[in-house]
Structures are given as C-alpha cells and as structure tokens.
Design an enzyme around this catalytic site. Structure first.
Site, PDB file in Angstrom:
ATOM      1  N   GLY A 364       5.642  32.237 -19.926  1.00  0.00           N
ATOM      2  CA  GLY A 364       4.208  32.290 -20.239  1.00  0.00           C
ATOM      3  C   GLY A 364       3.841  31.290 -21.330  1.00  0.00           C
ATOM      4  O   GLY A 364       4.337  30.159 -21.336  1.00  0.00           O
ATOM      5  N   GLU A 388      18.648   6.267 -10.680  1.00  0.00           N
ATOM      6  CA  GLU A 388      19.761   6.225  -9.701  1.00  0.00           C
ATOM      7  C   GLU A 388      19.233   6.457  -8.284  1.00  0.00           C
ATOM      8  O   GLU A 388      19.897   7.084  -7.463  1.00  0.00           O
ATOM      9  CB  GLU A 388      20.829   7.256 -10.049  1.00  0.00           C
ATOM     10  N   THR A 390      15.213   7.040  -6.388  1.00  0.00           N
ATOM     11  CA  THR A 390      14.201   8.113  -6.385  1.00  0.00           C
ATOM     12  C   THR A 390      14.470   9.084  -5.225  1.00  0.00           C
ATOM     13  O   THR A 390      15.242   8.766  -4.308  1.00  0.00           O
ATOM     14  CB  THR A 390      12.792   7.522  -6.200  1.00  0.00           C
ATOM     15  N   SER A 391      13.793  10.234  -5.256  1.00  0.00           N
ATOM     16  CA  SER A 391      13.967  11.201  -4.162  1.00  0.00           C
ATOM     17  C   SER A 391      13.560  10.594  -2.817  1.00  0.00           C
ATOM     18  O   SER A 391      14.178  10.871  -1.786  1.00  0.00           O
ATOM     19  CB  SER A 391      13.116  12.455  -4.418  1.00  0.00           C
TER      20      SER A 391
HETATM   21  C1  LIG Z   1      14.688   6.799 -18.362  1.00  0.00           C
HETATM   22  C2  LIG Z   1      15.159   5.775 -17.397  1.00  0.00           C
HETATM   23  C3  LIG Z   1      16.425   5.244 -17.540  1.00  0.00           C
HETATM   24  C4  LIG Z   1      16.875   4.253 -16.660  1.00  0.00           C
HETATM   25  N1  LIG Z   1      18.096   3.669 -16.871  1.00  0.00           N
HETATM   26  C5  LIG Z   1      18.430   2.559 -16.146  1.00  0.00           C
HETATM   27  C6  LIG Z   1      19.596   1.807 -16.479  1.00  0.00           C
HETATM   28  O1  LIG Z   1      20.353   2.153 -17.396  1.00  0.00           O
HETATM   29  N2  LIG Z   1      19.834   0.667 -15.791  1.00  0.00           N
HETATM   30  C7  LIG Z   1      19.025   0.246 -14.780  1.00  0.00           C
HETATM   31  O2  LIG Z   1      19.312  -0.788 -14.192  1.00  0.00           O
HETATM   32  N3  LIG Z   1      17.934   0.965 -14.414  1.00  0.00           N
HETATM   33  C8  LIG Z   1      17.590   2.093 -15.091  1.00  0.00           C
HETATM   34  N4  LIG Z   1      16.453   2.803 -14.762  1.00  0.00           N
HETATM   35  C9  LIG Z   1      15.594   2.337 -13.667  1.00  0.00           C
HETATM   36  C10 LIG Z   1      15.555   3.279 -12.462  1.00  0.00           C
HETATM   37  O3  LIG Z   1      16.739   3.229 -11.743  1.00  0.00           O
HETATM   38  C11 LIG Z   1      14.304   2.900 -11.622  1.00  0.00           C
HETATM   39  O4  LIG Z   1      13.181   3.346 -12.357  1.00  0.00           O
HETATM   40  C12 LIG Z   1      14.342   3.516 -10.248  1.00  0.00           C
HETATM   41  O5  LIG Z   1      15.305   2.892  -9.461  1.00  0.00           O
HETATM   42  C13 LIG Z   1      12.989   3.417  -9.529  1.00  0.00           C
HETATM   43  O6  LIG Z   1      12.477   2.119  -9.562  1.00  0.00           O
HETATM   44  P1  LIG Z   1      10.952   1.874 -10.021  1.00  0.00           P
HETATM   45  O7  LIG Z   1      10.740   2.624 -11.275  1.00  0.00           O
HETATM   46  O8  LIG Z   1      10.704   0.427 -10.021  1.00  0.00           O
HETATM   47  O9  LIG Z   1      10.061   2.558  -8.912  1.00  0.00           O
HETATM   48  P2  LIG Z   1       9.535   1.879  -7.570  1.00  0.00           P
HETATM   49  O10 LIG Z   1      10.670   1.334  -6.800  1.00  0.00           O
HETATM   50  O11 LIG Z   1       8.402   0.954  -7.887  1.00  0.00           O
HETATM   51  O12 LIG Z   1       8.962   3.154  -6.807  1.00  0.00           O
HETATM   52  C14 LIG Z   1       7.677   3.716  -7.113  1.00  0.00           C
HETATM   53  C15 LIG Z   1       7.449   4.872  -6.123  1.00  0.00           C
HETATM   54  O13 LIG Z   1       7.448   4.351  -4.786  1.00  0.00           O
HETATM   55  C16 LIG Z   1       8.426   5.021  -4.004  1.00  0.00           C
HETATM   56  N5  LIG Z   1       9.043   4.093  -3.052  1.00  0.00           N
HETATM   57  C17 LIG Z   1       9.531   2.841  -3.282  1.00  0.00           C
HETATM   58  N6  LIG Z   1      10.033   2.320  -2.148  1.00  0.00           N
HETATM   59  C18 LIG Z   1       9.896   3.266  -1.188  1.00  0.00           C
HETATM   60  C19 LIG Z   1      10.222   3.344   0.191  1.00  0.00           C
HETATM   61  N7  LIG Z   1      10.841   2.329   0.827  1.00  0.00           N
HETATM   62  N8  LIG Z   1       9.931   4.491   0.864  1.00  0.00           N
HETATM   63  C20 LIG Z   1       9.311   5.521   0.239  1.00  0.00           C
HETATM   64  N9  LIG Z   1       8.962   5.503  -1.061  1.00  0.00           N
HETATM   65  C21 LIG Z   1       9.251   4.400  -1.768  1.00  0.00           C
HETATM   66  C22 LIG Z   1       9.455   5.526  -5.026  1.00  0.00           C
HETATM   67  O14 LIG Z   1      10.201   6.607  -4.490  1.00  0.00           O
HETATM   68  C23 LIG Z   1       8.559   5.924  -6.193  1.00  0.00           C
HETATM   69  O15 LIG Z   1       8.021   7.187  -5.950  1.00  0.00           O
HETATM   70  C24 LIG Z   1      16.020   3.816 -15.602  1.00  0.00           C
HETATM   71  C25 LIG Z   1      14.756   4.387 -15.448  1.00  0.00           C
HETATM   72  C26 LIG Z   1      14.309   5.340 -16.340  1.00  0.00           C
HETATM   73  C27 LIG Z   1      12.915   5.881 -16.178  1.00  0.00           C
END
Ligand SMILES: Cc1cc2nc3c(=O)[nH]c(=O)nc-3n(C[C@H](O)[C@H](O)[C@H](O)COP(=O)(O)OP(=O)(O)OC[C@H]3O[C@@H](n4cnc5c(N)ncnc54)[C@H](O)[C@@H]3O)c2cc1C
Length: 408
Positions: A364, A388, A390-391
């Site tokens: 709550g 690593e 996204t979902s």
């Molecule tokens: C706290 C934190 C720590 C991190 N640490 C590291 C690190 O140590 N080293 C490193 O290299 N990276 C690191 N990352 C980066 C992380 O791996 C990326 O943020 C992640 O891979 C997603 O990439 P993006 O943020 O560019 O999202 P985007 O790729 O731009 O995606 C944006 C949205 O679009 C969706 N999307 C994209 N393509 C598709 C598709 N083909 N089909 C359906 N949906 C899609 C995604 O699921 C998401 O919802 C870190 C990120 C954070 C936030």
C-alpha cells in the site's frame, strides 16, 4: 555431461549461504544510501574483494560448475541483496568475459588482473558495445578501428553509450568496426589500457533504477592502442574476416545465427539477477501481508492479497527453473534449439517487473515510499527487460528460432 538437477549439492549450498550472508549483512544495509547517492559503492566492492567475491577466480569457479547452477545461484543471491550494488560488483565480469572469450592467453594474463585490482586498490572494467544509434541493432555500430601498419597501432574513433563503469574503468573493452561490409561479423574487440589518451567519459546518466551502478558515455577521439590490444591478435582477425567474407558470399544468414548463440549462453545470468530482485520483493511483501492488519485481521487473510502472493511465488519459481535449465544447457554445450537462453531472460525479467509492482501494491502507501525497499526494487527491475537484449528482441529471437528463420 552433468545430469540436469534442481537440487543444489552440499558444496553449492555452502557457497549460496555464504553469498546470502554477504548480501544480507553488507549489500542490503547499504542499498538505500548508494541508491540515493547514485555513485559507485567503492567500499562495498572493496568488502567483496576482501572476502573473495570480487575476483575472476570466484566467477570462473562458478562458471565451470558442470551442473550449470553456480552462476545463477551466485547472481540470484547478490541481486537479492541489491541490484545496483550487485551490478557494481559483477559489472567488471562483462569486460572480463569479453577478454576470456576472444583474448590470447597473454592478453588474459595481462589485462584481467588490471580489471579487478586487489582488495587494497580495487578497480573496475567496462564493456562498451552500445552506441547512440546501435542498441538492439548492433550491426549498425559506427565506432571505427583502423590499423596503422607502419606503427603497428589501431586508431579508434566513435562514441559509446550506456556503458556500465564507462569512464571510471581501469580497463575498457571496446567493440569497433574493422570491416563495415560484414555487419556484426566485421567487428573486433580492443583493450584500451589505463590512462590511454583520447578516451574520456561523456555524459553520466541519471537513471530510474540500479542507481548505485555507474552508466556513462565513452568518447573515443583518435585513441591509439598498440597492435597487441586487438583481442585475439591480427592473424586471427584476418582469418576470421576471410571466413566471414566467404560465408557471406555463400549466404550471410548462417553467420548471423552463429553470433546469436553466444548471447543464448549469457542471457540466463541476467535472468538469475531478475530472479534475485523478484524474490527479494516477494519476501518483503509476504512478511508485510502476514503482519499488517486491516479490518481486524492480517491482510493476507484476504484472498485478493493471498492470490497475488501465490502468483508471485509461482512465477519466481518458474523463472528460476527456466534460468537453471538454460544455464545447464550452456555449460554442457546443449544446442539452444528453442532459444532457451532468451526464454529464461524474457520470462525472468518480465516476472521481476511484475512481481516488484505487485509487492508495492501489497505494501500500500508504505510500498510507494522510500521507507520500504520495494519501491527501489521496482525501479531496479525495469532494467532487466532492457539491457542484454530487450524483451522484444528476446521474443524475436525465440520466434525466429522456433520458425527456423534467420535472426536479423
Ligand atoms: C543501465 C544500463 C546499462 C547498460 N550497460 C551496458 C554495457 O555495459 N555495455 C553496453 O554495450 N551496453 C549497455 N547497455 C545498453 C543496452 O544493452 C541497450 O540499451 C539495449 O540493448 C537496448 O538498446 P537501445 O536502448 O538502443 O534500444 P532500441 O534498440 O532503440 O529499442 C527501443 C525499443 O524498440 C524496440 N525494438 C527495437 N528493435 C526491435 C525489433 N526489431 N522488433 C521489436 N521491437 C524492437 C526495443 O525492444 C525497445 O523497446 C546498458 C543500458 C542500460 C540502460
């Protein structure tokens, strides 16, 4: 090959209890403070180093446990303590794995000790792959590494983003493009030694959760590193590029799918972190539900609350089973024919997000304040569905693997 087991052996139980003790006595009590400070918890990392939790040896021992349960068990306990602090402790491992996977014996021996430092002078390392325009779509990476043959040096230029420990690391491992024609197969990894000119920290991000873990941009401006900093060496790179060019000529899809297999093996570890956070929030909620009274009885006596707890626990146990299965497959070289690694990360991370939200609801008004830890755990849990892969990317990998179509 070890049989799949759901039972920890005596030795594993001992390690689990030891890690749980550290998480309960050292990590959890420090969690709220470092979350507010939004800084790397150096004293906690140092404590971890003193007792042997912050070292490559410890993680290597867990990794080579043939049951596959060593790493997930360790991750679950540390992240049960606190996700931000635990990531500060295990984040160096990302860079260390990069060197272990691609480096020569000499590179491993030279650089990994410098990534961790020692208990009197702890260091951290960063793995820098993501870029502003290359997150999920790794192949669109732009950071370029060009070989200067006359000096036997590589010259790197570009901007990395969201790097855990970026800019504060003693050693950075940077992925860069060496052949733009080959997509992700034209990438190579480089060690950037401590104090190298041209590497600087860009923006440090203020984040929603895991705020005790440092995340920043890393700018590479004419960074020159010796040829020996190319992981695996030039000869191996040239052979690999030649093979990739040949495979690309024959049909590039096989090349892309091979790259995805690597992620399948590492994703269960992230799933285990999510299980740790989910379990922590569930335990707080269960305890609260049995002690908080409204209408003259504990709130758990209401089916609406009790059923939520039943669902939370069921999902956590299911997530752990998926994680353990995928870890066992990875260690024993079982092929991920249904993208079981991605499945485990997808389910566990979505579970953590949902369960921590349910925990807030059960507490709550108290759940919504920083007086109780579930608010922090809910903010922390959001990262698991993003980094690593996204979902959405996990679902894409699973669906394409099931359908037998190429992963792009
Ligand atoms: C706290 C934190 C720590 C991190 N640490 C590291 C690190 O140590 N080293 C490193 O290299 N990276 C690191 N990352 C980066 C992380 O791996 C990326 O943020 C992640 O891979 C997603 O990439 P993006 O943020 O560019 O999202 P985007 O790729 O731009 O995606 C944006 C949205 O679009 C969706 N999307 C994209 N393509 C598709 C598709 N083909 N089909 C359906 N949906 C899609 C995604 O699921 C998401 O919802 C870190 C990120 C954070 C936030």
């Amino acid at each position: 090959m070890a049989e799949f087991t759901m039972e920890l052996n005596d030795e594993q139980k001992e390690v689990r209890d030891w890690l749980h003790g550290f998480a309960a006595d050292v990590i959890r009590p420090a969690a709220a403070e470092w979350d507010e400070r939004e800084e790397t918890p150096w004293p906690v990392i140092q404590e971890a180093a003193k007792v042997g939790i912050y070292s490559l040896d410890f993680y290597a021992q867990q990794y080579f446990d043939p049951t596959g349960l060593g790493i997930p068990m360790a991750m679950e306990e540390l992240f049960w303590g606190d996700a931000g602090i635990a990531l500060s402790i295990v984040g160096t491992g990302l860079a260390a794995v990069g060197v272990l996977a691609n480096g020569t014996e000499e590179q491993i021996g030279t650089w990994i000790p410098q990534m961790y430092g020692d208990a009197n002078d702890v260091k951290v390392a960063a793995f820098c792959s993501s870029e502003p325009d290359a997150g999920s779509d790794v192949a669109s990476m732009r950071t370029r590494a060009v070989y200067d043959e006359a000096k036997d040096e590589w010259v790197l230029n570009g901007t990395k983003t969201w790097a855990t420990n970026g800019g504060i690391a003693n050693v950075h491992v940077v992925v860069a493009v060496v052949d733009p024609e080959l997509g992700s197969k034209g990438h190579a990894s480089f060690i950037i030694p401590p104090g190298t000119e041209g590497l600087s920290q860009g923006q440090k991000f203020k984040k929603h959760g895991i705020r005790a873990s440092h995340t920043a941009e890393v700018v590479l401006d004419n960074v020159r590193v010796p040829g020996s900093c190319l992981l695996g060496g030039k000869e191996k790179l040239d052979e690999r590029l030649a093979r990739a060019r040949e495979k690309a000529r024959q049909g590039g899809e096989r090349v892309k799918n091979a790259a995805m297999a690597t992620f399948e093996a590492s994703r269960p570890a992230v799933g285990a972190m999510a299980v740790g956070t989910a379990r922590a929030a569930y335990e707080v909620a269960l305890d609260y539900a049995t002690t908080r009274e409204q209408f003259g009885r504990p709130i758990v006596d209401n089916q609406g609350v009790a059923f939520q707890l039943a669902d939370m626990r069921t999902s956590i146990d299911a997530a752990r089973l998926l994680v353990w299965r995928a870890s066992w497959m990875a260690v024993n070289g079982k092929p991920f024919t249904a993208a079981e690694g991605s499945m485990s990360k997808l389910f566990a991370s979505e579970t953590a997000k949902k369960v921590t939200g349910q925990a807030i609801q059960i507490l709550g008004g108290n759940g919504y304040t920083r007086e109780y830890p579930v608010e922090r755990m809910h903010r922390d849990a959001a990262i698991y569905t993003i980094f690593e892969g996204t979902s959405e990317i996990q679902r894409l990998v699973i669906a394409r693997t099931l359908a037998g179509v190429p992963i792009r």
